[in-house]
Design a protein around this motif. Structure first.
Motif, PDB file in Angstrom:
ATOM      1  N   ALA A 328       0.844  -1.204   0.000  1.00 50.48           N
ATOM      2  CA  ALA A 328       0.000   0.000   0.000  1.00 50.48           C
ATOM      3  C   ALA A 328       0.877   1.250   0.000  1.00 50.48           C
ATOM      4  CB  ALA A 328      -0.920  -0.002   1.223  1.00 50.48           C
ATOM      5  N   PHE A 329       1.957   1.231   0.772  1.00 48.31           N
ATOM      6  CA  PHE A 329       2.889   2.363   0.767  1.00 48.31           C
ATOM      7  C   PHE A 329       3.438   2.585  -0.635  1.00 48.31           C
ATOM      8  CE2 PHE A 329       7.055   4.286   0.896  1.00 48.31           C
ATOM      9  CZ  PHE A 329       6.898   5.341   1.789  1.00 48.31           C
ATOM     10  N   ASP A 330       3.829   1.492  -1.311  1.00 50.50           N
ATOM     11  CA  ASP A 330       4.350   1.603  -2.678  1.00 50.50           C
ATOM     12  C   ASP A 330       3.353   2.321  -3.582  1.00 50.50           C
ATOM     13  OD1 ASP A 330       6.629   0.296  -1.956  1.00 50.50           O
ATOM     14  OD2 ASP A 330       6.500  -1.244  -3.509  1.00 50.50           O
ATOM     15  N   GLU A 331       2.075   1.894  -3.543  1.00 48.53           N
ATOM     16  CA  GLU A 331       1.063   2.502  -4.409  1.00 48.53           C
ATOM     17  C   GLU A 331       0.950   3.997  -4.153  1.00 48.53           C
ATOM     18  OE1 GLU A 331      -1.860  -1.418  -4.772  1.00 48.53           O
ATOM     19  OE2 GLU A 331      -2.462   0.290  -3.540  1.00 48.53           O
ATOM     20  N   LEU A 332       0.850   4.365  -2.875  1.00 52.56           N
ATOM     21  CA  LEU A 332       0.676   5.774  -2.523  1.00 52.56           C
ATOM     22  C   LEU A 332       1.945   6.576  -2.825  1.00 52.56           C
ATOM     23  CD1 LEU A 332      -1.161   5.142   0.854  1.00 52.56           C
ATOM     24  CD2 LEU A 332      -2.199   5.875  -1.299  1.00 52.56           C
ATOM     25  N   PHE A 333       3.099   5.976  -2.553  1.00 49.58           N
ATOM     26  CA  PHE A 333       4.381   6.653  -2.777  1.00 49.58           C
ATOM     27  C   PHE A 333       4.616   6.897  -4.266  1.00 49.58           C
ATOM     28  CE2 PHE A 333       9.053   6.269  -3.401  1.00 49.58           C
ATOM     29  CZ  PHE A 333       9.456   7.379  -2.662  1.00 49.58           C
ATOM     30  N   LEU A 334       4.312   5.899  -5.110  1.00 48.85           N
ATOM     31  CA  LEU A 334       4.528   6.059  -6.549  1.00 48.85           C
ATOM     32  C   LEU A 334       3.568   7.097  -7.137  1.00 48.85           C
ATOM     33  CD1 LEU A 334       5.121   2.313  -7.435  1.00 48.85           C
ATOM     34  CD2 LEU A 334       6.835   4.152  -7.527  1.00 48.85           C
ATOM     35  N   ILE A 335       2.345   7.154  -6.626  1.00 51.76           N
ATOM     36  CA  ILE A 335       1.426   8.222  -7.048  1.00 51.76           C
ATOM     37  C   ILE A 335       2.005   9.573  -6.659  1.00 51.76           C
ATOM     38  CG2 ILE A 335      -0.797   9.307  -6.520  1.00 51.76           C
ATOM     39  CD1 ILE A 335      -2.057   6.559  -6.471  1.00 51.76           C
ATOM     40  N   GLN A 336       2.473   9.669  -5.419  1.00 47.93           N
ATOM     41  CA  GLN A 336       3.022  10.948  -4.944  1.00 47.93           C
ATOM     42  C   GLN A 336       4.264  11.365  -5.732  1.00 47.93           C
ATOM     43  OE1 GLN A 336       1.807  13.233  -2.646  1.00 47.93           O
ATOM     44  NE2 GLN A 336       0.047  11.935  -3.053  1.00 47.93           N
ATOM     45  N   MET A 337       5.111  10.395  -6.074  1.00 46.89           N
ATOM     46  CA  MET A 337       6.308  10.719  -6.856  1.00 46.89           C
ATOM     47  C   MET A 337       5.900  11.333  -8.193  1.00 46.89           C
ATOM     48  SD  MET A 337       9.086  10.099  -5.184  1.00 46.89           S
ATOM     49  CE  MET A 337      10.277  10.150  -6.525  1.00 46.89           C
ATOM     50  N   GLY A 338       4.858  10.766  -8.825  1.00 47.48           N
ATOM     51  CA  GLY A 338       4.410  11.291 -10.115  1.00 47.48           C
ATOM     52  C   GLY A 338       3.795  12.669 -10.014  1.00 47.48           C
ATOM     53  N   VAL A 339       2.813  12.825  -9.102  1.00 45.51           N
ATOM     54  CA  VAL A 339       2.098  14.113  -9.045  1.00 45.51           C
ATOM     55  C   VAL A 339       2.982  15.218  -8.477  1.00 45.51           C
ATOM     56  CG1 VAL A 339      -0.209  13.109  -8.953  1.00 45.51           C
ATOM     57  CG2 VAL A 339       0.996  13.517  -6.833  1.00 45.51           C
ATOM     58  N   ILE A 801       8.211  13.934  -1.297  1.00 42.12           N
ATOM     59  CA  ILE A 801       8.698  15.323  -1.373  1.00 42.12           C
ATOM     60  C   ILE A 801      10.153  15.398  -0.927  1.00 42.12           C
ATOM     61  CG2 ILE A 801       8.409  17.625  -0.351  1.00 42.12           C
ATOM     62  CD1 ILE A 801       5.355  17.001  -0.303  1.00 42.12           C
ATOM     63  N   ARG A 802      10.481  14.690   0.154  1.00 42.87           N
ATOM     64  CA  ARG A 802      11.853  14.682   0.677  1.00 42.87           C
ATOM     65  C   ARG A 802      12.832  14.156  -0.373  1.00 42.87           C
ATOM     66  NH1 ARG A 802      13.307  11.916   6.500  1.00 42.87           N
ATOM     67  NH2 ARG A 802      15.577  12.111   6.428  1.00 42.87           N
ATOM     68  N   LEU A 803      12.435  13.078  -1.052  1.00 43.59           N
ATOM     69  CA  LEU A 803      13.315  12.474  -2.049  1.00 43.59           C
ATOM     70  C   LEU A 803      13.501  13.391  -3.257  1.00 43.59           C
ATOM     71  CD1 LEU A 803      14.878   9.829  -2.541  1.00 43.59           C
ATOM     72  CD2 LEU A 803      12.890   8.973  -3.744  1.00 43.59           C
ATOM     73  N   LEU A 804      12.396  14.002  -3.723  1.00 46.26           N
ATOM     74  CA  LEU A 804      12.485  14.878  -4.897  1.00 46.26           C
ATOM     75  C   LEU A 804      13.268  16.153  -4.608  1.00 46.26           C
ATOM     76  CD1 LEU A 804       8.890  14.411  -6.333  1.00 46.26           C
ATOM     77  CD2 LEU A 804      11.027  13.759  -7.435  1.00 46.26           C
ATOM     78  N   GLU A 805      13.221  16.601  -3.379  1.00 50.46           N
ATOM     79  CA  GLU A 805      14.004  17.796  -3.019  1.00 50.46           C
ATOM     80  C   GLU A 805      15.501  17.507  -3.073  1.00 50.46           C
ATOM     81  OE1 GLU A 805      12.410  18.828   0.781  1.00 50.46           O
ATOM     82  OE2 GLU A 805      10.857  20.159  -0.051  1.00 50.46           O
ATOM     83  N   SER A 806      15.879  16.253  -2.788  1.00 52.78           N
ATOM     84  CA  SER A 806      17.310  15.918  -2.788  1.00 52.78           C
ATOM     85  C   SER A 806      17.795  15.433  -4.157  1.00 52.78           C
ATOM     86  CB  SER A 806      17.596  14.841  -1.734  1.00 52.78           C
ATOM     87  OG  SER A 806      16.965  13.629  -2.084  1.00 52.78           O
ATOM     88  N   ASP A 807      16.886  14.871  -4.966  1.00 57.55           N
ATOM     89  CA  ASP A 807      17.274  14.344  -6.276  1.00 57.55           C
ATOM     90  C   ASP A 807      16.094  14.511  -7.239  1.00 57.55           C
ATOM     91  OD1 ASP A 807      18.443  13.064  -8.401  1.00 57.55           O
ATOM     92  OD2 ASP A 807      18.281  11.035  -7.562  1.00 57.55           O
ATOM     93  N   GLU A 814      21.551   5.073  -7.095  1.00 54.26           N
ATOM     94  CA  GLU A 814      20.710   4.312  -6.162  1.00 54.26           C
ATOM     95  C   GLU A 814      19.218   4.536  -6.392  1.00 54.26           C
ATOM     96  OE1 GLU A 814      22.137   7.998  -3.747  1.00 54.26           O
ATOM     97  OE2 GLU A 814      22.819   6.733  -5.412  1.00 54.26           O
ATOM     98  N   HIS A 815      18.880   5.523  -7.248  1.00 51.61           N
ATOM     99  CA  HIS A 815      17.466   5.806  -7.539  1.00 51.61           C
ATOM    100  C   HIS A 815      17.048   5.342  -8.937  1.00 51.61           C
ATOM    101  CE1 HIS A 815      17.776   9.281  -4.406  1.00 51.61           C
ATOM    102  NE2 HIS A 815      17.614   8.099  -3.841  1.00 51.61           N
TER     103      HIS A 815
END
Length: 833
Positions: A328-339, A801-807, A814-815
């Motif tokens: 469930a975290f994966d689903e929500l996290f991947l949506i968040q990464m996209g939007v 958000i934390r990940l996108l701010e750093s990369d 690693e990403h």
């Protein structure tokens, strides 16, 4: 670090005791002296360490496990397990366990030559073209998709009951013998009724819309039943339980969790389970984990390959829950990464026009209206105007219940765009809704023009048709007194003549039209704007992120406002629409006539029909919504045709009825809706496809068949189709034999009119599953995430958000796997949309 009562070994010990109690049937024999004795020691240690608040929530000082019934013990134990699993210290323990877990030396054998995760499932031994065709109906075409084809649920043989031990309203497993099975009429439709039993007694089981089961359930055949038991006429009844034939040599072990997969024609439980076992065993170990290790460790998440294996064939309830949490975290996290990536790109790489806010024009517009803005409308408009006054492009979701006044707020913002020399666009999902917006906004602006001494007037349908007949522009209106003098509105839809389309397109390119209202035609090739400054999209769930992107590309990164009448819990809105900020109109204008809602029994059906006939005799109109049939849209359409025929021939033979269902073409749907809107039909019979937002002021009755099968928010949307005019309106809910949960929903919708409260209740009652389909949104589908995963949603958003701010571009080595997975998932989501 100090060890608290809710941390480390104490948590693990209590979890072990609860698991032992479960395996022994909650008989209070897991520890010497009983569970209460252990809990007293647990509380004492908590007090000694000064950390008693968490422990006291689990077992208050006056709590007595021994005094509870077996079912109450089970419920308390389940709730306690969830609380312990969600505690921060439990997650730390999970991280420690995962870090300490030895890396297996044994590697998965190499896959068959040329077969990959993205190979078609026909590459798997045992799956031929016929079975692959059946899987395709469920959206399964590749090996990877088979790995993510998760069970709908698991039959828990650890919760086996005998007939005499069955409880109401809880999931339980029964091993029973069929004594009798027959076809019966259930709620006006054929189904199956069976009498099953064991040495302690008998119980009735029913399956709606599945009459063929009566032929399969032969006398003396043994079944495994899994589901909830309800009460009907004072007797217990299994309501549409999961079932399987049981052979004597297949008796399951008491701790077994057996997966139950979605099925379709040509697929059978045992064969699907065998295939899933083989594919998961061979391919799950080959899944690369796309989640960066720091994220996985911070959030205490199971490795991906293990999560997939445990989601299908769990070792225990706890490992199944941990697997679901990771997936469930994966689903929500991947949506968040996209939007989140799209939002950052829109807002930081391109600038929008910053509007100067003309307070005088806004004041005159407000004074010209026959009503005052509510405080909620004022707040929403202020948030929108604050956004559009900046070069950072607005991306905002405007939520408001049916009739809350979203359109007038959007009109004020569109007027401000024109006053700043920019163009506006408003996109609606259907032609009839686009036309509705054109009429409403023209009427609002005509009042402003009239208040300033101009001769502008609101258009009527006849004048617009006359214009088109005379070869005019077709749905064009001018307002000479409004900036930028004149203010020109056009309606652009697919049904306009080619010459009319070309003229409006030419005016848009040259800047001769300041607001274009339309359908998907607005995002097609050939439609360009001179200076598009603001886009308003109505009914968000019909338009996905990709459609919003297409409309943005029509201008120099315009501001975007999305409107929806579908109440969405805030946490879900922030997750599914993470690229949008949120404004809520949570207040209805004064004087709106309340819709009277009544839940009726089958015995009151004729009275409901008589009431509909009486209202039509008074010159009004009515909707009839047919039951939801989940198997397929095709079956649903056939059922609607049959209901339309029955109502037309047997109930209302003297009235004019129309039919609307999902298998009709868009043109046919539009024609039926227009006939109803123009009072050429008395009753519109429809499947749940009935259009959100269609404005028929003369329709005053909404009759919903099988109302217990719908979610609260969908019932509220249906109810919102009436009550649009000056006449008192009614919503009648018919349900034949609702389940316990169905009755709960009907009681709530009967007494509650606030769409946002209903959305929260829906979240509470429905739990797993989608609040509404994401397939139409261009977003990845949700299989494991639940509406109640509030903490998980917020965690996923924060980590993205934390990940996108750093990369920002996920360029680091690693990403690399994560970047590939985000691209794959969003590509699949856009293809589904």
């Amino acid at each position: 670090m100090r060890t608290t009562a809710a941390s480390g070994p104490h948590v693990e010990a209590l979890l072990k005791i609860l698991e032992l109690e479960r395996s022994k049937g909650y008989k209070d024999v897991a520890v010497v002296g009983g569970v209460d004795r252990y809990l007293r020691n647990y509380l004492k240690k908590a007090r000694d360490s000064g950390e008693s608040s968490f422990a006291s929530r689990i077992c208050p000082p006056d709590f007595s496990y021994a005094a509870l019934s077996k079912e109450q013990r089970r419920q308390w134990a389940d709730k306690t397990r969830r609380r312990l699993a969600e505690s921060p210290s439990a997650r730390e323990a999970t991280v420690r366990k995962q870090a300490a877990r030895p890396v297996p030396v044994k590697r998965a054998p190499p896959p068959p030559s040329g077969v990959t995760l993205d190979s078609p499932i026909t590459a798997v031994k045992g799956i031929g073209p016929s079975m692959a065709s059946s899987f395709a109906k469920l959206g399964i075409g590749t090996v990877r998709e088979m790995l993510y084809f998760f069970p709908r649920r698991h039959m828990d043989y650890g919760n086996q009951k005998r007939v005499s031990e069955l409880g109401v309203g809880v999931e339980q497993t029964l091993l029973a013998t069929v004594w009798e099975a027959r076809q019966v009429n259930l709620g006006g439709r054929l189904g199956t009724e069976a009498i099953v039993g064991d040495e302690t007694g008998n119980v009735r089981a029913v399956w709606f819309n599945q009459p063929y089961l009566a032929r399969r359930f032969r006398t003396n055949v043994r079944l495994v039943l899994f589901g909830k038991v309800g009460v009907y006429k004072g007797k217990m009844v299994f309501e549409s339980p999961e079932w399987e034939f049981l052979e004597s040599e297949e008796l399951p072990s008491a701790d077994m969790l057996v997966p139950v997969y979605p099925l379709t024609e040509g697929l059978y439980p045992r064969s699907v389970r065998r295939l899933a076992k083989a594919i998961v065993s061979e391919w799950a170990p080959r899944l690369g984990d796309h989640l960066p290790a720091p994220v996985r460790n911070r959030c205490a998440l199971m490795p991906l390959s293990e999560a997939v294996q445990q989601a299908h064939f769990p070792d225990s309830s706890e490992s199944r829950n941990e697997a679901r949490r990771r997936l469930a975290f994966d689903e929500l996290f991947l949506i968040q990464m996209g939007v989140a990536a799209r939002k950052l790109e829109w807002q930081e790489t391109l600038a929008s026009a910053a509007f100067r806010i003309d307070d005088g024009l806004l004041r005159r517009f407000g004074d010209s209206l026959p009503f005052r803005f509510t405080l909620a409308q004022q707040r929403a408009l202020k948030e929108i105007l604050t956004d559009v006054s900046q070069t950072r492009p607005m991306s905002r979701l405007l939520q408001g219940d049916v009739g809350s006044g979203k359109t007038v707020v959007a009109t004020a913002a569109l007027m401000m765009a024109a006053a700043n020399g920019c163009q506006g666009a408003l996109m609606a999902p259907t032609e009839i809704l686009a036309e509705q917006h054109f009429n409403t906004i023209s009427s609002l602006l005509s009042r402003l023009g009239a208040s300033e001494g101009a001769i502008d007037r609101a258009p009527t349908r006849s004048t617009m048709e006359d214009q088109a007949t005379r070869g005019g522009a077709g749905f064009l209106m001018e307002f000479p007194s409004l900036p930028p003098h004149p203010f020109v509105i056009a309606l652009l839809t697919g049904s306009l003549k080619a010459a009319e389309k070309r003229r409006i397109q030419g005016m848009a390119v040259e800047g001769g039209v300041h607001l274009i209202i339309g359908t998907h035609a607005l995002i097609q090739k050939g439609v360009e704007f001179q200076k598009l400054g603001l886009v308003v999209v109505d009914e968000q769930h019909r338009f996905g992120v990709l459609q919003r992107s297409a409309l943005r590309q029509k201008g120099s990164n315009p501001h975007v406002l999305v409107m929806t009448a579908t109440p969405i819990p805030r946490t879900l809105a922030l997750t599914l629409y993470g690229d949008l900020d949120l404004s809520v109109i949570d207040e209805m204008p004064p004087g709106r006539v309340a819709i009277e809602t009544r839940w009726l029994t089958p015995a009151q059906r004729q009275a409901a029909y008589d009431f509909v006939r009486r209202k039509i005799g008074e010159g009004r109109q009515a909707f009839v919504v047919c039951p939801l049939i989940e198997e397929s849209e095709n079956i649903e359409a056939k059922a609607a045709v049959a209901e339309y025929k029955r109502l037309s021939e047997e109930v209302f033979p003297d009235l004019r009825l129309g039919l609307l269902h999902g298998r009709m073409s868009s043109a046919d749907k539009e024609a039926v809706m227009r006939s109803f809107k123009d009072k050429q039909l008395d009753i519109l019979v429809s499947t749940p496809v009935v259009e959100v937002g269609i404005d028929v002021p003369n329709a005053v009755v909404m009759l919903i068949e099988g109302a217990d099968r719908f979610g609260l928010s969908q019932l509220h949307q249906f109810r919102g189709r009436v009550g649009r005019g000056e006449h008192k309106s009614y919503c009648l809910l018919l349900a034949e034999s609702p389940s316990f949960e169905g009755r709960e929903r009907l009681k709530i919708i009967e007494r509650t009119r606030d769409g946002f409260l209903l959305a929260e209740e829906d979240l509470r009652l429905r739990g797993p599953g989608e609040f509404f389909g994401t397939q139409q949104s261009g977003l990845p589908d949700l299989r494991m995430a639940r509406l109640s995963d509030v903490a998980l949603m917020e965690m996923a958003r924060g980590e993205a958000i934390r990940l996108l701010e750093s990369d920002r571009g996920l360029k680091r080595p690693e990403h690399r796997l994560l970047a590939r997975e985000v691209a794959r998932v969003w590509r699949a989501g856009s293809e589904a949309g």
